[in-house]
Design a protein around this motif. Structure first.
Motif, PDB file in Angstrom:
ATOM      1  N   CYS A   4      47.447  22.683  48.845  1.00 25.40           N
ATOM      2  CA  CYS A   4      48.342  21.567  48.600  1.00 25.40           C
ATOM      3  C   CYS A   4      49.389  22.054  47.599  1.00 25.40           C
ATOM      4  O   CYS A   4      49.049  22.662  46.587  1.00 25.40           O
ATOM      5  N   ILE A   5      50.655  21.796  47.922  1.00 27.49           N
ATOM      6  CA  ILE A   5      51.761  22.201  47.056  1.00 27.49           C
ATOM      7  C   ILE A   5      52.564  20.950  46.709  1.00 27.49           C
ATOM      8  O   ILE A   5      52.957  20.197  47.593  1.00 27.49           O
ATOM      9  N   THR A   6      52.769  20.731  45.427  1.00 25.16           N
ATOM     10  CA  THR A   6      53.660  19.667  44.982  1.00 25.16           C
ATOM     11  C   THR A   6      54.678  20.277  44.027  1.00 25.16           C
ATOM     12  O   THR A   6      54.399  21.261  43.351  1.00 25.16           O
ATOM     13  N   TYR A   7      55.860  19.680  44.002  1.00 24.97           N
ATOM     14  CA  TYR A   7      56.902  20.196  43.121  1.00 24.97           C
ATOM     15  C   TYR A   7      57.833  19.071  42.704  1.00 24.97           C
ATOM     16  O   TYR A   7      57.909  18.028  43.344  1.00 24.97           O
ATOM     17  N   LYS A  36      57.533  12.700  49.132  1.00 21.63           N
ATOM     18  CA  LYS A  36      58.830  13.330  48.902  1.00 21.63           C
ATOM     19  C   LYS A  36      58.740  14.816  48.630  1.00 21.63           C
ATOM     20  O   LYS A  36      59.620  15.580  49.005  1.00 21.63           O
ATOM     21  N   SER A  37      57.692  15.238  47.968  1.00 22.73           N
ATOM     22  CA  SER A  37      57.624  16.654  47.588  1.00 22.73           C
ATOM     23  C   SER A  37      56.190  17.175  47.570  1.00 22.73           C
ATOM     24  O   SER A  37      55.791  17.905  46.672  1.00 22.73           O
ATOM     25  N   ALA A  38      55.434  16.810  48.579  1.00 23.24           N
ATOM     26  CA  ALA A  38      54.053  17.278  48.687  1.00 23.24           C
ATOM     27  C   ALA A  38      53.843  17.864  50.086  1.00 23.24           C
ATOM     28  O   ALA A  38      54.296  17.303  51.079  1.00 23.24           O
ATOM     29  N   TRP A  39      53.186  18.983  50.130  1.00 26.01           N
ATOM     30  CA  TRP A  39      52.964  19.711  51.374  1.00 26.01           C
ATOM     31  C   TRP A  39      51.525  20.198  51.454  1.00 26.01           C
ATOM     32  O   TRP A  39      50.903  20.477  50.432  1.00 26.01           O
ATOM     33  N   LEU A  40      51.021  20.323  52.665  1.00 25.05           N
ATOM     34  CA  LEU A  40      49.809  21.076  52.931  1.00 25.05           C
ATOM     35  C   LEU A  40      50.223  22.271  53.771  1.00 25.05           C
ATOM     36  O   LEU A  40      51.006  22.125  54.720  1.00 25.05           O
ATOM     37  N   TYR A  52      52.164  30.470  45.133  1.00 23.17           N
ATOM     38  CA  TYR A  52      53.102  30.091  44.075  1.00 23.17           C
ATOM     39  C   TYR A  52      54.184  31.153  43.881  1.00 23.17           C
ATOM     40  O   TYR A  52      55.355  30.830  43.687  1.00 23.17           O
ATOM     41  N   SER A  53      53.805  32.414  43.961  1.00 20.87           N
ATOM     42  CA  SER A  53      54.761  33.507  43.774  1.00 20.87           C
ATOM     43  C   SER A  53      55.879  33.491  44.808  1.00 20.87           C
ATOM     44  O   SER A  53      56.984  33.975  44.543  1.00 20.87           O
ATOM     45  N   PRO A  57      60.613  31.972  42.703  1.00 17.39           N
ATOM     46  CA  PRO A  57      62.015  32.398  42.548  1.00 17.39           C
ATOM     47  C   PRO A  57      63.035  31.267  42.704  1.00 17.39           C
ATOM     48  O   PRO A  57      64.172  31.398  42.256  1.00 17.39           O
ATOM     49  N   TYR A  58      62.632  30.168  43.299  1.00 11.61           N
ATOM     50  CA  TYR A  58      63.547  29.045  43.537  1.00 11.61           C
ATOM     51  C   TYR A  58      63.428  27.949  42.484  1.00 11.61           C
ATOM     52  O   TYR A  58      64.067  26.910  42.594  1.00 11.61           O
ATOM     53  N   LEU A  59      62.587  28.171  41.478  1.00 10.76           N
ATOM     54  CA  LEU A  59      62.353  27.179  40.432  1.00 10.76           C
ATOM     55  C   LEU A  59      63.147  27.520  39.173  1.00 10.76           C
ATOM     56  O   LEU A  59      63.302  28.697  38.835  1.00 10.76           O
ATOM     57  N   ASP A  60      63.623  26.490  38.482  1.00  9.94           N
ATOM     58  CA  ASP A  60      64.230  26.646  37.167  1.00  9.94           C
ATOM     59  C   ASP A  60      63.174  26.401  36.102  1.00  9.94           C
ATOM     60  O   ASP A  60      62.091  25.878  36.389  1.00  9.94           O
ATOM     61  N   SER A  61      63.487  26.703  34.860  1.00 11.38           N
ATOM     62  CA  SER A  61      62.511  26.584  33.774  1.00 11.38           C
ATOM     63  C   SER A  61      62.045  25.150  33.548  1.00 11.38           C
ATOM     64  O   SER A  61      60.942  24.935  33.040  1.00 11.38           O
ATOM     65  N   ASP A  62      62.840  24.153  33.930  1.00  9.56           N
ATOM     66  CA  ASP A  62      62.427  22.760  33.726  1.00  9.56           C
ATOM     67  C   ASP A  62      61.806  22.126  34.967  1.00  9.56           C
ATOM     68  O   ASP A  62      61.469  20.942  34.965  1.00  9.56           O
ATOM     69  N   ASP A  63      61.630  22.879  36.045  1.00  8.52           N
ATOM     70  CA  ASP A  63      60.991  22.375  37.255  1.00  8.52           C
ATOM     71  C   ASP A  63      59.475  22.452  37.115  1.00  8.52           C
ATOM     72  O   ASP A  63      58.958  23.170  36.258  1.00  8.52           O
ATOM     73  N   THR A  64      58.767  21.735  37.975  1.00 11.91           N
ATOM     74  CA  THR A  64      57.310  21.826  38.013  1.00 11.91           C
ATOM     75  C   THR A  64      56.858  22.148  39.432  1.00 11.91           C
ATOM     76  O   THR A  64      57.506  21.764  40.401  1.00 11.91           O
ATOM     77  N   CYS A  65      55.746  22.852  39.524  1.00 17.40           N
ATOM     78  CA  CYS A  65      55.165  23.198  40.820  1.00 17.40           C
ATOM     79  C   CYS A  65      53.670  23.395  40.612  1.00 17.40           C
ATOM     80  O   CYS A  65      53.249  24.010  39.626  1.00 17.40           O
ATOM     81  N   LEU A  66      52.885  22.866  41.543  1.00 18.17           N
ATOM     82  CA  LEU A  66      51.434  22.982  41.479  1.00 18.17           C
ATOM     83  C   LEU A  66      50.929  23.393  42.850  1.00 18.17           C
ATOM     84  O   LEU A  66      51.307  22.783  43.863  1.00 18.17           O
ATOM     85  N   VAL A  67      50.087  24.419  42.902  1.00 21.67           N
ATOM     86  CA  VAL A  67      49.480  24.891  44.144  1.00 21.67           C
ATOM     87  C   VAL A  67      47.968  24.867  43.943  1.00 21.67           C
ATOM     88  O   VAL A  67      47.454  25.484  43.007  1.00 21.67           O
ATOM     89  N   ILE A  68      47.278  24.141  44.817  1.00 16.48           N
ATOM     90  CA  ILE A  68      45.827  23.983  44.686  1.00 16.48           C
ATOM     91  C   ILE A  68      45.167  24.234  46.038  1.00 16.48           C
ATOM     92  O   ILE A  68      45.625  23.718  47.063  1.00 16.48           O
TER      93      ILE A  68
END
Length: 93
Positions: A4-7, A36-40, A52-53, A57-68
């Motif tokens: 599951c990926i959310t960002y 809106k921003s959740a994927w399997l 996650y890697s 590269p497409y994330l900025d320092s203030d973005d969030t991303c979680l991979v579980i």
């Protein structure tokens, strides 16, 4: 493996295309989007860090991303089409 990926991309006007394409690329065996921003994603990749890697590269320092990592044990309150995607794309044998 299923993840599951959310960002959340926190800058207004942020281009989501790179993040979304990276998620789809990670889902080399199938993917589906819900909310809106959740994927399997179903993938041959062996770790959440590797997935996650691909997105990082497409994330900025203030973005969030979680991979579980996800198990087949799930419960959901979403549209029936999405449940069908889960069963037929993500959790098919």
């Amino acid at each position: 493996m299923v993840y599951c990926i959310t960002y959340d991309l926190n800058k207004s006007g942020k281009d989501y295309k790179g993040v979304i394409q990276a998620i789809k690329d990670a889902g080399d065996q199938g993917y589906c989007n819900f909310g809106k921003s959740a994927w399997l994603v179903k993938t041959k990749l062996k770790s959440a860090q590797t997935v996650y890697s691909m997105i990082e590269p497409y994330l900025d320092s203030d973005d969030t991303c979680l991979v579980i990592e996800v198990a087949k044990n799930y419960a959901a309150h979403i549209e029936n089409d999405d449940i069908d995607k889960f069963k037929n794309i993500i959790f098919r044998v």
